[in-house]
Design a protein around this motif. Structure first.
Motif, short mmCIF file in Angstrom:
data_model
loop_
_atom_site.label_atom_id
_atom_site.label_comp_id
_atom_site.label_asym_id
_atom_site.label_seq_id
_atom_site.Cartn_x
_atom_site.Cartn_y
_atom_site.Cartn_z
N GLY A 1 0.82 -1.22 0.00
CA GLY A 1 0.00 0.00 0.00
C GLY A 1 0.84 1.26 0.00
O GLY A 1 0.48 2.27 -0.60
N GLY A 2 2.02 1.19 0.67
CA GLY A 2 2.93 2.34 0.72
C GLY A 2 3.87 2.41 -0.47
O GLY A 2 4.75 3.29 -0.51
N LYS A 3 3.72 1.48 -1.45
CA LYS A 3 4.53 1.46 -2.69
C LYS A 3 6.03 1.31 -2.40
O LYS A 3 6.86 1.86 -3.11
CB LYS A 3 4.28 2.72 -3.53
N ASP A 4 6.37 0.54 -1.37
CA ASP A 4 7.77 0.33 -1.01
C ASP A 4 8.19 -1.08 -1.45
O ASP A 4 8.19 -2.03 -0.66
CB ASP A 4 7.97 0.51 0.51
N ASP A 5 8.57 -1.22 -2.72
CA ASP A 5 8.91 -2.54 -3.27
C ASP A 5 10.14 -3.15 -2.62
O ASP A 5 10.22 -4.37 -2.44
CB ASP A 5 9.13 -2.43 -4.79
N LYS A 6 11.12 -2.32 -2.27
CA LYS A 6 12.36 -2.85 -1.69
C LYS A 6 12.08 -3.57 -0.38
O LYS A 6 12.53 -4.71 -0.17
CB LYS A 6 13.36 -1.71 -1.48
N LEU A 7 11.34 -2.91 0.51
CA LEU A 7 11.03 -3.54 1.79
C LEU A 7 10.05 -4.71 1.62
O LEU A 7 10.10 -5.68 2.37
CB LEU A 7 10.45 -2.51 2.76
N LEU A 8 9.16 -4.62 0.64
CA LEU A 8 8.26 -5.72 0.35
C LEU A 8 9.06 -6.97 -0.01
O LEU A 8 8.81 -8.07 0.52
CB LEU A 8 7.31 -5.36 -0.79
#
Length: 449
Positions: A83-90
């Motif tokens: 939801g926060g658009k943080d692909d790296k942490l995902l």
């Protein structure tokens, strides 16, 4: 191809229902092959075998729910990063979740195999069915790794807003399970072990399907460094996953105490109670699906900072959940006895007595079904907010209420008292969950200013 869905924009009702519907159908198919196991065991092997599976149910669910609970907790973090658009942490959170799942699967399998026989003895499982119960548990616990990885994959897909792929996986698994059930039990006469093996093979196929779907998501390409241990992420994942796991374990232990009381009423009562418990999954299917939808909706919007949108979505979710519970209750009153009769072989001498026990329990459960739907709705909302501790405490409340009812009510009401243990457990948890949800949601106005 996965149909990921951003739930931070768009009509909440359409999003929640659109996300819930395939999950609902998927859960129905999942319950279908559980029910088919029961029907084939009851009709093809006999009432003692049906009672043996029932006596093992809560022990089986103890390990299955612990496996599913941990990965469900992980999905909250996945959804917040998505939801926060943080692909790296995902990506890194997925990699570390895989590492945790490998360790947890190994540990739970060893513990489960060692504890199965002593726990059946502790539950006072009747001697004439204990061997069948142990066989069922040995096979199911042996396949825990398959179940854990399927649940991890399905949790990730749901966190990304994809409810369609788990549906397809369950359709494939259900068809496979039914075919293998007929082959293993009716044709090869493998009995209880054959029914359990069929379930695990079917679950393995659904696991492979979900893996293929995930591998085709373009923004989800993981690299070797994503599987490097990250202490901060491990901590976050465990803080979310362990309370859900513990919550499900506590609920299951309460169910085991209830089962020990039920076992004291004899094989006929165990068989009747088991028949209705298999329908419990169908009764609960929509509630679980709405719960997944609400948890994903809330988590994605928490990640995006859309706090006011969460309250609007919850209002719509509550209306959908309550309306569905009423509809299901009506259907059970109309057709419940006919459905229950599928589990019980008419050739059994005491089949009518078993059916009466099962039907009476089903009617009580149907009257109070709305409480169960409220429980799932509010528990899932809190989990989506990242609060898995209060839902865990609600599991403890369920435990206390279920055990208290199981131990004390039969002294005053006889066998009838056992039927109200589940209802009181739902009600006790609901009081806590609803109270905390509205306290927490009141702060959203402040967060939006």
């Amino acid at each position: 191809m996965a149909a990921t869905k951003d739930m931070t924009t768009g009509n909440p009702t359409r999003l929640l229902f659109g996300f819930s519907l395939p999950l609902m159908l998927g859960n129905i198919f999942q319950q279908l092959y559980t029910i088919v196991d029961t029907i084939i065991v009851g009709q093809g092997v006999g009432m003692p075998a049906l009672a043996a599976v029932g006596a093992a149910d809560w022990l089986n669910w103890l390990f299955l729910w612990m496996a599913a609970g941990m990965t469900q907790g992980f999905s909250i973090l996945f959804a917040q990063y998505y939801g926060g658009k943080d692909d790296k942490l995902l990506h890194k959170s997925i990699g570390n979740a895989v590492l945790i799942t490998i360790g947890a699967a190994a540990a739970l399998t060893v513990i489960g195999e060692l504890a199965a026989a002593p726990l059946l003895a502790l539950l006072k499982t009747p001697e004439d069915i204990v061997a069948g119960s142990l066989t069922y548990l040995r096979v199911m616990i042996g396949g825990l790794a398959i179940i854990m990885f399927y649940n991890l994959e399905a949790s990730l897909l749901r966190a990304l807003g994809d409810g369609r792929s788990p549906l397809i996986a369950m359709v494939i698994a259900s068809c496979t399970n039914i075919g293998l059930d007929l082959l293993f039990v009716m044709e090869f006469h493998l009995g209880i072990a054959g029914a359990a093996a069929a379930t695990l093979i079917a679950q393995g196929i659904s696991c492979i399907y979900c893996f293929v779907v995930l591998s085709r998501i373009s923004f989800l390409k993981l690299k070797r460094q994503d599987f490097t241990v990250d202490a901060s992420l491990i901590n976050k994942l465990l803080r979310l996953g362990l309370p859900v796991m513990f919550q499900d374990a506590i609920i299951s232990v309460g169910g085991m105490v209830l089962q020990s009381v039920i076992n004291g009423f004899g094989v006929l009562f165990v068989a009747g109670f088991t028949a209705t418990n298999k329908l419990y999954g169908i009764l609960e299917t929509a509630a679980i699906s709405y719960g997944y939808a609400i948890s994903t909706f809330v988590a994605q919007n928490i990640g995006a900072g859309n706090y006011s949108r969460i309250k609007a979505g919850m209002r719509k979710g509550i209306v959908m959940a309550f309306s569905t519970s009423v509809l299901i209750s009506v259907l059970m009153f109309l057709f419940g006895k006919n459905i229950l009769s599928l589990f019980i072989s008419a050739e059994e001498v005491q089949a009518e007595q078993v059916l009466q026990i099962a039907h009476h329990y089903l009617m009580i459960m149907s009257i109070f079904l709305l409480i169960l739907y409220a429980l799932h709705t509010y528990r899932s909302a809190l989990q989506g907010m990242g609060d898995t501790v209060v839902p865990m405490i609600s599991g403890m409340v369920e435990f206390v209420m279920r055990v208290s009812a199981a131990v004390f009510l039969p002294r005053f009401m006889g066998q009838e008292g056992v039927f109200y243990a589940e209802i009181l457990a739902w009600a006790g948890a609901c009081v806590l969950l609803i109270t905390v949800y509205y306290i927490k949601s009141a702060s959203f106005k402040v967060l939006n200013t």
